[in-house]
Design a protein around this motif. Sequence first.
Motif, PDB file in Angstrom:
ATOM      1  N   PHE A 154      25.861  31.654  21.342  1.00  0.00           N
ATOM      2  CA  PHE A 154      26.653  32.165  20.222  1.00  0.00           C
ATOM      3  C   PHE A 154      25.739  32.524  19.053  1.00  0.00           C
ATOM      4  N   GLY A 155      24.785  31.658  18.741  1.00  0.00           N
ATOM      5  CA  GLY A 155      23.847  31.931  17.665  1.00  0.00           C
ATOM      6  C   GLY A 155      22.968  33.137  17.956  1.00  0.00           C
ATOM      7  N   VAL A 156      22.509  33.245  19.193  1.00  0.00           N
ATOM      8  CA  VAL A 156      21.672  34.386  19.571  1.00  0.00           C
ATOM      9  C   VAL A 156      22.457  35.685  19.452  1.00  0.00           C
ATOM     10  N   TYR A 157      23.686  35.689  19.975  1.00  0.00           N
ATOM     11  CA  TYR A 157      24.516  36.905  19.928  1.00  0.00           C
ATOM     12  C   TYR A 157      24.798  37.296  18.483  1.00  0.00           C
ATOM     13  N   MET A 158      25.149  36.338  17.643  1.00  0.00           N
ATOM     14  CA  MET A 158      25.388  36.645  16.236  1.00  0.00           C
ATOM     15  C   MET A 158      24.118  37.188  15.585  1.00  0.00           C
ATOM     16  N   PRO A 179      31.387  29.502  32.050  1.00  0.00           N
ATOM     17  CA  PRO A 179      32.334  29.748  30.943  1.00  0.00           C
ATOM     18  C   PRO A 179      31.731  29.420  29.575  1.00  0.00           C
ATOM     19  N   ALA A 180      30.719  28.549  29.522  1.00  0.00           N
ATOM     20  CA  ALA A 180      30.054  28.276  28.245  1.00  0.00           C
ATOM     21  C   ALA A 180      29.404  29.549  27.714  1.00  0.00           C
ATOM     22  N   ALA A 181      28.735  30.292  28.609  1.00  0.00           N
ATOM     23  CA  ALA A 181      28.098  31.552  28.212  1.00  0.00           C
ATOM     24  C   ALA A 181      29.153  32.600  27.843  1.00  0.00           C
ATOM     25  N   VAL A 182      30.232  32.645  28.627  1.00  0.00           N
ATOM     26  CA  VAL A 182      31.319  33.596  28.327  1.00  0.00           C
ATOM     27  C   VAL A 182      31.944  33.279  26.976  1.00  0.00           C
ATOM     28  N   LEU A 183      32.105  31.999  26.687  1.00  0.00           N
ATOM     29  CA  LEU A 183      32.717  31.588  25.420  1.00  0.00           C
ATOM     30  C   LEU A 183      31.862  31.998  24.227  1.00  0.00           C
ATOM     31  N   ALA A 184      30.550  32.066  24.416  1.00  0.00           N
ATOM     32  CA  ALA A 184      29.675  32.533  23.335  1.00  0.00           C
ATOM     33  C   ALA A 184      29.993  33.982  22.976  1.00  0.00           C
ATOM     34  N   VAL A 185      30.255  34.793  23.992  1.00  0.00           N
ATOM     35  CA  VAL A 185      30.624  36.198  23.759  1.00  0.00           C
ATOM     36  C   VAL A 185      31.985  36.273  23.083  1.00  0.00           C
ATOM     37  N   VAL A 186      32.932  35.478  23.566  1.00  0.00           N
ATOM     38  CA  VAL A 186      34.286  35.487  23.000  1.00  0.00           C
ATOM     39  C   VAL A 186      34.260  35.058  21.539  1.00  0.00           C
ATOM     40  N   PHE A 187      33.536  33.998  21.222  1.00  0.00           N
ATOM     41  CA  PHE A 187      33.432  33.531  19.843  1.00  0.00           C
ATOM     42  C   PHE A 187      32.862  34.612  18.930  1.00  0.00           C
ATOM     43  N   THR A 188      31.843  35.306  19.417  1.00  0.00           N
ATOM     44  CA  THR A 188      31.220  36.343  18.581  1.00  0.00           C
ATOM     45  C   THR A 188      32.174  37.504  18.356  1.00  0.00           C
ATOM     46  N   GLN A 189      32.908  37.891  19.386  1.00  0.00           N
ATOM     47  CA  GLN A 189      33.882  38.963  19.222  1.00  0.00           C
ATOM     48  C   GLN A 189      34.985  38.553  18.248  1.00  0.00           C
ATOM     49  N   ILE A 190      35.397  37.287  18.286  1.00  0.00           N
ATOM     50  CA  ILE A 190      36.380  36.796  17.322  1.00  0.00           C
ATOM     51  C   ILE A 190      35.780  36.836  15.917  1.00  0.00           C
ATOM     52  N   ASN A 220      21.180  52.294  11.147  1.00  0.00           N
ATOM     53  CA  ASN A 220      22.182  52.425  12.201  1.00  0.00           C
ATOM     54  C   ASN A 220      21.537  52.236  13.569  1.00  0.00           C
ATOM     55  N   VAL A 221      22.329  51.783  14.520  1.00  0.00           N
ATOM     56  CA  VAL A 221      21.871  51.648  15.907  1.00  0.00           C
ATOM     57  C   VAL A 221      22.658  52.637  16.749  1.00  0.00           C
ATOM     58  N   THR A 222      21.962  53.527  17.412  1.00  0.00           N
ATOM     59  CA  THR A 222      22.621  54.557  18.204  1.00  0.00           C
ATOM     60  C   THR A 222      23.065  54.006  19.556  1.00  0.00           C
ATOM     61  N   GLY A 223      23.966  54.734  20.187  1.00  0.00           N
ATOM     62  CA  GLY A 223      24.484  54.314  21.492  1.00  0.00           C
ATOM     63  C   GLY A 223      25.923  54.748  21.633  1.00  0.00           C
ATOM     64  N   GLY A 224      26.487  54.492  22.787  1.00  0.00           N
ATOM     65  CA  GLY A 224      27.860  54.898  23.057  1.00  0.00           C
ATOM     66  C   GLY A 224      28.849  53.793  22.815  1.00  0.00           C
ATOM     67  N   TRP A 225      29.948  53.833  23.584  1.00  0.00           N
ATOM     68  CA  TRP A 225      31.048  52.886  23.382  1.00  0.00           C
ATOM     69  C   TRP A 225      30.611  51.446  23.618  1.00  0.00           C
ATOM     70  N   PHE A 226      29.649  51.249  24.557  1.00  0.00           N
ATOM     71  CA  PHE A 226      29.239  49.879  24.848  1.00  0.00           C
ATOM     72  C   PHE A 226      28.519  49.263  23.654  1.00  0.00           C
ATOM     73  N   THR A 227      27.684  50.058  22.979  1.00  0.00           N
ATOM     74  CA  THR A 227      27.000  49.558  21.784  1.00  0.00           C
ATOM     75  C   THR A 227      28.014  49.255  20.689  1.00  0.00           C
ATOM     76  N   ASP A 228      29.023  50.106  20.559  1.00  0.00           N
ATOM     77  CA  ASP A 228      30.085  49.853  19.578  1.00  0.00           C
ATOM     78  C   ASP A 228      30.757  48.517  19.845  1.00  0.00           C
ATOM     79  N   PHE A 229      31.049  48.248  21.124  1.00  0.00           N
ATOM     80  CA  PHE A 229      31.693  46.979  21.485  1.00  0.00           C
ATOM     81  C   PHE A 229      30.731  45.817  21.311  1.00  0.00           C
ATOM     82  N   LEU A 230      29.505  45.977  21.805  1.00  0.00           N
ATOM     83  CA  LEU A 230      28.522  44.900  21.780  1.00  0.00           C
ATOM     84  C   LEU A 230      28.253  44.412  20.366  1.00  0.00           C
ATOM     85  N   LEU A 231      28.126  45.342  19.419  1.00  0.00           N
ATOM     86  CA  LEU A 231      27.771  44.996  18.046  1.00  0.00           C
ATOM     87  C   LEU A 231      28.969  44.972  17.109  1.00  0.00           C
TER      88      LEU A 231
END
Length: 343
Positions: free
Chosen positions: A223-227, A59-70, A259-270
């Motif tokens: 969290f820092g890496v994802y940001m 959950p620590a790793a998952v929380l890093a993703v959640v924090f970045t999305q917030i 710009n970074v190309t890609g589909g819906w996943f890239t839109d969500f990821l970034l």
Amino acid sequence: MVSTRGSDFAELSRLVKQRGLLDRRVGYYAWYFAGVVGALLLTVAAVVLIGDSWWQLVPAAVLAVVFTQIAFLGHDSGHRQVFASHRANQTAGLLLGNLFVGVGYGWWMGKHTRHHANPNHEDDDPDVDISVLAFSAEQAERKRGFFRFVVKHQAWLFFPLLLLEGFSLHIISAAAAVRREVKGWRLELALLAAHVIGYLALVFSMMSPGKALAFIAVHQGLFGVYMGISFAPNHKGMPVLQAGHQLDFLRKQVLTSRNVTGGWFTDFLLGGLNYQIEHHLFPNMPRPHLRHAQALVRDFCGRHSVSYAECGLFTSYAHVLKYLHEAGAELRGTGKLAPAASS
């Protein structure tokens, strides 16, 4: 390229407005907000249920993703993409940034506003003035001591350094509020304090000190890496402007962005930051409209002979690392830095 054709952006703006691409999308953001808050609550519930176990690192790793999305949602609020009202966007930004993520909204807004006004400008863009990195020959030469060593090997150290970015965001933004450098510093400090107390109380009450420290290291490090990997492809390796450039608004924003190309996943990821060109031209454009604006902006730039940079996600990182490696070349005595300015 030098241009004084300010009417080009006015023409593009008319096309964008005619297609309704600047209209608010409150419904989209309501669902998005519900999603990230739901993910946050589920992750906290997992921490409580798992208890004192090394499985808490999951959950620590998952929380890093959640924090970045917030944080992405807070970014959109800061640009008035969510609500028409400035007060509503500011309130959302304070709650998302200070209370949920623990990063000061006022500090970030001041820094990010200066970045948007002068992207990749050596003197005026705070994102090009980073103590541990250099983006021009002049910057590299000015580094001293430990920072000079880091810049010398910055391409290799870039991703490891991002492990500290989350901690840096917390500390620097809190320090700005303590120094009263942001408006409403009392409220910002109160929200930051509430975040820290709640966060530490949860972690240390659910697990032993050793596991709690490991949880914090994994969470904040990722969290820092994802940001970092979300923002790095946007401008790094693009032309760095210097004082006296004569680019108009459209060209200044487009030529310094990628710009970074890609589909819906890239839109969500970034978090929509992959449409960096469109975002810089129209900062208050709601995120779901950016992909619709891309074809229009790219075609417009093609008709006006304005270079439009886009590439895949991993290619963008390769560009960033190559540029950083070249930036440290003179310090290593292995070559000359790539061109540092465009005018």
